[in-house]
Design an enzyme around this catalytic site. Structure first.
Site, PDB file in Angstrom:
ATOM      1  N   GLU A 319      44.662  47.771  28.816  1.00 31.54           N
ATOM      2  CA  GLU A 319      44.659  46.775  29.896  1.00 31.54           C
ATOM      3  C   GLU A 319      43.237  46.494  30.376  1.00 31.54           C
ATOM      4  O   GLU A 319      42.884  45.351  30.682  1.00 31.54           O
ATOM      5  CB  GLU A 319      45.534  47.244  31.073  1.00 31.54           C
ATOM      6  CG  GLU A 319      47.006  47.445  30.750  1.00 31.54           C
ATOM      7  CD  GLU A 319      47.770  46.153  30.473  1.00 31.54           C
ATOM      8  OE1 GLU A 319      47.166  45.073  30.579  1.00 31.54           O
ATOM      9  OE2 GLU A 319      48.976  46.247  30.129  1.00 31.54           O
ATOM     10  N   ARG A 323      41.693  42.746  29.798  1.00 33.77           N
ATOM     11  CA  ARG A 323      41.530  41.947  31.027  1.00 33.77           C
ATOM     12  C   ARG A 323      40.087  41.959  31.534  1.00 33.77           C
ATOM     13  O   ARG A 323      39.542  40.921  31.895  1.00 33.77           O
ATOM     14  CB  ARG A 323      42.465  42.470  32.125  1.00 33.77           C
ATOM     15  CG  ARG A 323      43.931  42.419  31.725  1.00 33.77           C
ATOM     16  CD  ARG A 323      44.856  42.695  32.891  1.00 33.77           C
ATOM     17  NE  ARG A 323      46.189  43.079  32.442  1.00 33.77           N
ATOM     18  CZ  ARG A 323      47.307  42.857  33.110  1.00 33.77           C
ATOM     19  NH1 ARG A 323      47.265  42.255  34.269  1.00 33.77           N
ATOM     20  NH2 ARG A 323      48.475  43.251  32.645  1.00 33.77           N
ATOM     21  N   ASP A 452      53.889  43.752  20.042  1.00 36.41           N
ATOM     22  CA  ASP A 452      53.558  42.329  19.943  1.00 36.41           C
ATOM     23  C   ASP A 452      52.132  42.008  19.494  1.00 36.41           C
ATOM     24  O   ASP A 452      51.907  41.369  18.465  1.00 36.41           O
ATOM     25  CB  ASP A 452      53.860  41.631  21.282  1.00 36.41           C
ATOM     26  CG  ASP A 452      53.284  42.365  22.508  1.00 36.41           C
ATOM     27  OD1 ASP A 452      52.684  43.448  22.349  1.00 36.41           O
ATOM     28  OD2 ASP A 452      53.431  41.845  23.634  1.00 36.41           O
ATOM     29  N   GLU A 587      53.204  33.651  27.758  1.00 33.88           N
ATOM     30  CA  GLU A 587      53.347  33.485  26.304  1.00 33.88           C
ATOM     31  C   GLU A 587      53.854  32.108  25.893  1.00 33.88           C
ATOM     32  O   GLU A 587      53.385  31.541  24.891  1.00 33.88           O
ATOM     33  CB  GLU A 587      54.245  34.582  25.728  1.00 33.88           C
ATOM     34  CG  GLU A 587      53.618  35.976  25.730  1.00 33.88           C
ATOM     35  CD  GLU A 587      53.599  36.641  27.095  1.00 33.88           C
ATOM     36  OE1 GLU A 587      54.354  36.200  27.996  1.00 33.88           O
ATOM     37  OE2 GLU A 587      52.825  37.603  27.286  1.00 33.88           O
TER      38      GLU A 587
HETATM   39  C1  DMJ Z   1      49.111  40.137  29.199  1.00 32.43           C
HETATM   40  O1  DMJ Z   1      48.444  41.177  29.771  1.00 32.43           O
HETATM   41  C2  DMJ Z   1      48.767  40.014  27.751  1.00 32.43           C
HETATM   42  O2  DMJ Z   1      49.099  38.744  27.295  1.00 32.43           O
HETATM   43  C3  DMJ Z   1      49.441  41.059  26.916  1.00 32.43           C
HETATM   44  O3  DMJ Z   1      49.192  40.866  25.559  1.00 32.43           O
HETATM   45  C4  DMJ Z   1      50.909  41.012  27.129  1.00 32.43           C
HETATM   46  N1  DMJ Z   1      51.247  41.110  28.506  1.00 32.43           N
HETATM   47  C5  DMJ Z   1      50.565  40.291  29.448  1.00 32.43           C
HETATM   48  C6  DMJ Z   1      51.174  38.932  29.662  1.00 32.43           C
HETATM   49  O4  DMJ Z   1      52.505  38.861  29.584  1.00 32.43           O
END
Ligand code: DMJ
Length: 689
Positions: A319, A323, A452, A587
């Site tokens: 994270e 981010r 994912d 998404e």
């Molecule tokens: C975000 O932090 C990123 O896109 C991550 O890959 C998946 N989760 C969240 C958004 O849903």
């Protein structure tokens, strides 16, 4: 001897005037007794019998009579009390109550419905007709029989929806009234959009400013507010609408959460995750792209003066990388300002201890102040997506700093995963052990949570590196084939294409909203020369992700959907109660952006526009900020969760802006690759062959 003499005389008793009462009573008792004695036996029996009857009757009818008397007396007391209390309301309280009554908004659903929370009273206050110590409605005489549930009147609980504002005011009053003596329950309820929610979601200290605004009823629609969906046309400046949404979100963050990780817009406070100003950093490049110069300047000032990574705090490697590191690197590229690169370097070096594991598969958590990393408390596994979706950022950091250790560390992870047994046709399990370096929990495959962005980063690393790393391409192509073979299916009713999950050879027709990144990624691959059927699949999946919004009553997708595979006239989509929430995720709009860029089909813009309108209608919080919600199926009571995720500003609004922009050179997809948090990083020049 003489016999006893007979008393042949009448005695007279003279009354003593000073002992009148006593003697008279005694005399009366004596005289009654004498009269009783003079009665015949039959008369005496009759009287005794009648008395006995009276006594029995009296005993039998006693309880109901006393109840009636008690009831009468209570009501009289209550009426008296009520009268007194109404009279006793201080004039200033009464005028607030009158004002609240006069200003109650019309009973129409809209973006600004419902009274605001009074921050002065904390998160647990209901603003409006609240006069905690001044009951203003008549209390029902037999409270417990009418309202056996101590949490509130039945009508309140049953309806949930209090869209009628007159009704709402009345019910709020009832909450106060009926829960007299139930302080705890009363304090747990706060109100938003007519919904009553638990204030324990609002754990942070209430802010002290802006009390007036918070206490005021919702403002009338202002020009920045969205038009309702039914008048969704191209006439509205969609780019400006995105900027307005961002400003509104930022307003809340600035006022109530400045410098903290996340805004809690309902309680007008903040939540802390890492204590690193997460939302502020995640938003930097969005502000730059949207041209919000003032906001950007303020945020930059905070980064310069306040942001420090020299903190004894455990952060999540993934994270923090996507981010914060991603946000700083992207902002550096857009602005050319060294400040952001310096911060990125500092953070990157502090994250490196995470890679010191026996397997070189990084730990999930690292203390950036102490330089110590560790796995979560309950396992030595790391999540697969987390260790394989930090590569774009660390590789770019190495390129910029010319320090190879960052790139080497993340490339090693990809090398290990590339040759690891346990995959099924390119699909990977969701966990990997940091000691052994082996997959764990084998046999479960998903494109959703925990896996994912592994697939996303295979393609994007290949693109970032100038399409030179064949292993990455090979793994990506194989994975897409695995997805098609094992996970892609169609619904029974109308043949909607979706991506399900596989658990030990058993197919589960369940899809996370997270999977909606896939149409965009497939389209990006096709744009970069990969097989055309990737684009076909992208088109079909995009339609399904759109339906996940379109078919919900709020126009917003739930977190997870299940699909019906039975041929029938029934619904394609099934939403389980536990999956009905929406976290403002990006998404779908992310994929819409890619699809529009590559096809120019205007329907993708229209779908994105509808989503923005729905966010405005159901998640926009008066006073500033947007909130995730609990129930996308209930437009009257969507159930605010009191949290604005940083990715709403970092990703969702950024992708919406890029979707609506006609400037195809604005972050051209031939020059930039977006990390999984929508931070743009440059595509490297192809290395010489
Ligand atoms: C975000 O932090 C990123 O896109 C991550 O890959 C998946 N989760 C969240 C958004 O849903």
């Amino acid at each position: 001897m003489y016999p006893p003499s007979r008393k042949d005389f009448i005695s007279l008793t003279l009354n003593d005037p000073h002992s009148h009462t006593y003697n008279n009573g005694k005399h009366r008792r004596q005289s009654c007794w004498r009269k009783w004695k003079q009665l015949s036996r039959l008369q005496r029996s009759l009287i005794l019998f009648l008395l006995a009857l009276l006594l029995i009757f009296g005993l039998l009818s006693y309880p109901s009579m006393t109840e009636q008397w008690r009831g009468l007396s209570d009501r009289e007391d209550w009426l008296e009390l009520n009268d007194r209390e109404v009279k006793d309301i201080p004039p200033e309280v009464k005028s607030v109550l009158d004002q609240a009554e006069a200003k109650d908004p019309p009973p129409v659903a809209g973006p600004h419905m419902g009274p605001a929370v009074d921050p002065a009273a904390g998160a647990d206050a209901v603003v409006g007709p609240k006069a905690p110590n001044v009951p203003i409605l008549a209390k029902p005489p037999i409270k417990n029989k009418t309202f056996p549930n101590k949490r509130g009147p039945p009508s309140l609980q049953k309806d949930g929806n209090i869209s009628d504002t007159v009704g709402r005011k009345k019910q709020v009053q009832e909450v106060v009234q009926d829960e007299e003596g139930e302080e705890v329950d009363k304090e747990k309820i706060i109100s938003w959009r007519g919904a009553l929610i638990e204030a324990d979601q609002a754990t942070e200290p209430p802010p002290s400013n802006n009390e007036k605004e918070a206490a005021a009823p919702p403002a009338p629609a202002n020009p920045a507010d969205p038009v309702p969906p039914e008048v969704s046309t191209g006439a509205v400046d969609r780019l400006e609408a995105v900027c307005d949404a961002f400003r509104h979100a930022w307003k809340g963050y600035k006022e109530y959460a400045w410098g903290h990780d996340e805004l809690k817009p309902i309680s007008r406070s903040f939540g802390e995750w890492f204590g690193l100003g997460l939302t502020l950093i995640d938003s930097l490049d969005t502000m730059w792209i949207l041209g919000l110069k003032e906001e950007f300047a303020e945020a930059k000032d905070w980064v310069e003066k306040k942001l420090s990574f020299d903190k004894n705090v455990d952060v999540n490697l993934f994270e923090t990388t996507i981010r914060i590191l991603g946000g700083l690197l992207s902002t550096y590229h857009l602005t050319g300002d060294q400040l952001f690169l310096e911060k990125a370097k500092d953070l990157g070096s502090r994250l490196m201890p995470a890679f010191k594991t026996p397997s070189k598969i990084p730990f999930s958590d690292v203390n950036i102040g102490k330089g110590i990393a560790h796995p979560p408390r309950w396992t030595s596994d790391s999540t697969l997506a987390e260790v394989t979706s930090i590569q774009l950022e660390f590789r770019e950091l190495s390129r910029l700093t010319q320090e190879p250790q960052y790139q080497e560390a993340v490339n090693e992870v990809m090398r290990l995963v590339h040759k690891l047994p346990g995959k099924q046709d390119g699909l990977v399990p969701m966990f990997i052990n940091t000691n052994s370096g082996q997959f764990t929990h084998k046999g479960v495959f998903t494109l959703g949570a925990r896996a994912d962005s592994y697939y996303e980063y295979l393609l994007k690393q290949w693109i970032q590196g100038g399409k030179a790393e064949d292993d990455l391409l090979e793994d990506y192509l194989q994975a897409v084939e695995g997805v098609k073979k094992h996970l892609v299916r169609q619904t029974g009713p109308s043949r909607l294409t979706f991506v399900g999950e596989l658990s030990h050879s058993r197919f589960n027709p369940k899809m996370d909203h997270l999977v909606c990144f896939l149409p965009g990624t497939l389209a990006l691959g096709a744009h970069n020369g990969l097989p055309g059927d990737h684009m076909d699949l992208a088109v079909q999946l995009m339609e399904t992700c759109h339906q996940m919004y379109q078919q919900m009553e709020t126009g917003l997708s739930p977190e997870i959907v299940h699909f019906s595979m039975q041929a029938s006239d029934g619904p394609n989509l099934i939403v389980k109660p536990a999956d009905r929430h929406n976290l403002l995720r990006p998404e779908t709009v992310e994929s819409l952006f890619y699809m529009y860029r590559f096809t120019k089909d205007p329907k993708y813009r229209d779908w994105g526009w509808d989503i923005l309108l729905s966010f405005n209608n159901y998640t926009k919080v008066p006073g500033g900020g947007y909130t995730s919600i609990n129930n996308v199926r209930d437009p009257v009571n969507p159930g605010p969760r009191d949290k604005m995720e940083s990715f709403f500003l970092g990703e969702t609004l950024k992708y919406l802006y890029l979707l609506f922009s006609d400037d195809m050179e604005l972050l051209s997809l031939d020059k930039y690759v977006f990390n999984t948090e929508a931070h743009a990083l440059p595509i490297w020049p192809s290395p010489p062959k």
